[in-house]
Scaffold this motif. Structure first.
Motif, short mmCIF file in Angstrom:
data_model
loop_
_atom_site.label_atom_id
_atom_site.label_comp_id
_atom_site.label_asym_id
_atom_site.label_seq_id
_atom_site.Cartn_x
_atom_site.Cartn_y
_atom_site.Cartn_z
N HIS A 31 0.94 -1.20 -0.15
CA HIS A 31 0.04 -0.13 -0.08
C HIS A 31 0.96 1.20 0.06
O HIS A 31 0.31 2.45 0.11
N TRP A 32 2.20 0.95 0.01
CA TRP A 32 3.15 2.30 0.06
C TRP A 32 3.23 2.90 -1.38
O TRP A 32 3.12 2.13 -2.11
N PRO A 33 3.38 4.04 -1.54
CA PRO A 33 3.74 4.71 -2.70
C PRO A 33 4.91 4.02 -3.36
O PRO A 33 6.09 3.54 -2.85
N LEU A 34 4.75 4.04 -4.65
CA LEU A 34 5.76 3.15 -5.61
C LEU A 34 7.34 3.63 -5.14
O LEU A 34 8.19 2.62 -4.88
N VAL A 35 7.62 4.63 -4.88
CA VAL A 35 8.87 5.43 -4.82
C VAL A 35 9.38 4.77 -3.18
O VAL A 35 10.47 4.09 -2.94
N LEU A 36 8.60 4.91 -2.26
CA LEU A 36 8.96 4.34 -0.91
C LEU A 36 9.03 2.73 -1.01
O LEU A 36 9.86 2.11 -0.48
N LYS A 37 8.33 2.04 -1.73
CA LYS A 37 8.52 0.54 -1.98
C LYS A 37 10.01 0.40 -2.58
O LYS A 37 10.58 -0.68 -1.93
N TRP A 38 10.27 0.93 -3.57
CA TRP A 38 11.50 0.73 -4.18
C TRP A 38 12.60 1.07 -3.41
O TRP A 38 13.69 0.35 -3.00
N LEU A 39 12.46 2.17 -2.63
CA LEU A 39 13.45 2.57 -1.81
C LEU A 39 13.59 1.30 -0.43
O LEU A 39 14.88 0.95 -0.13
N PHE A 40 12.67 0.98 0.08
CA PHE A 40 12.64 -0.20 0.99
C PHE A 40 13.15 -1.24 0.27
O PHE A 40 14.17 -1.70 1.21
#
Length: 102
Positions: free
Chosen positions: A67-76
């Motif tokens: 459910h996170w924004p795509l950028v945050l998912k990628w960074l994670f």
């Protein structure tokens, strides 16, 4: 501990509260620790002789961040994978099983 559970259920008319994904994750971890501590206490009170282990498999690559924004998912994923801290689910499960055989 039982009083806390009664309070939560009474405020929600016997239903478990609706939680966002992060709160649900944290609630599941807390409940696991609470149950472990309750079993440990009962074990001593009843004089039973067995070992209880609470195993944390570490960061597991699941859909928790879906459910996170795509950028945050990628960074994670990039940050944890790059540091070799994010494990595939089968590897994490194997860790838990290995620890249970100690």
């Amino acid at each position: 501990r039982a009083q806390v559970a009664e309070l939560i259920l009474s405020q929600n008319e016997g239903r478990t509260p609706d939680l966002n994904p992060a709160a649900a994750y944290h609630a599941s971890k807390l409940s696991s620790i609470v149950v472990h501590n309750m079993l440990h206490t009962q074990r001593h009170r009843l004089g039973l002789d067995f070992c209880l282990l609470h195993v944390d498999p570490g960061a597991v690559d699941t859909d928790l961040v879906r459910h996170w924004p795509l950028v945050l998912k990628w960074l994670f994923r990039v940050s944890l994978s790059g540091l070799w801290l994010l494990s595939p689910a089968p590897v994490a499960a194997e860790r838990v099983l290995r620890a249970s055989k100690l």
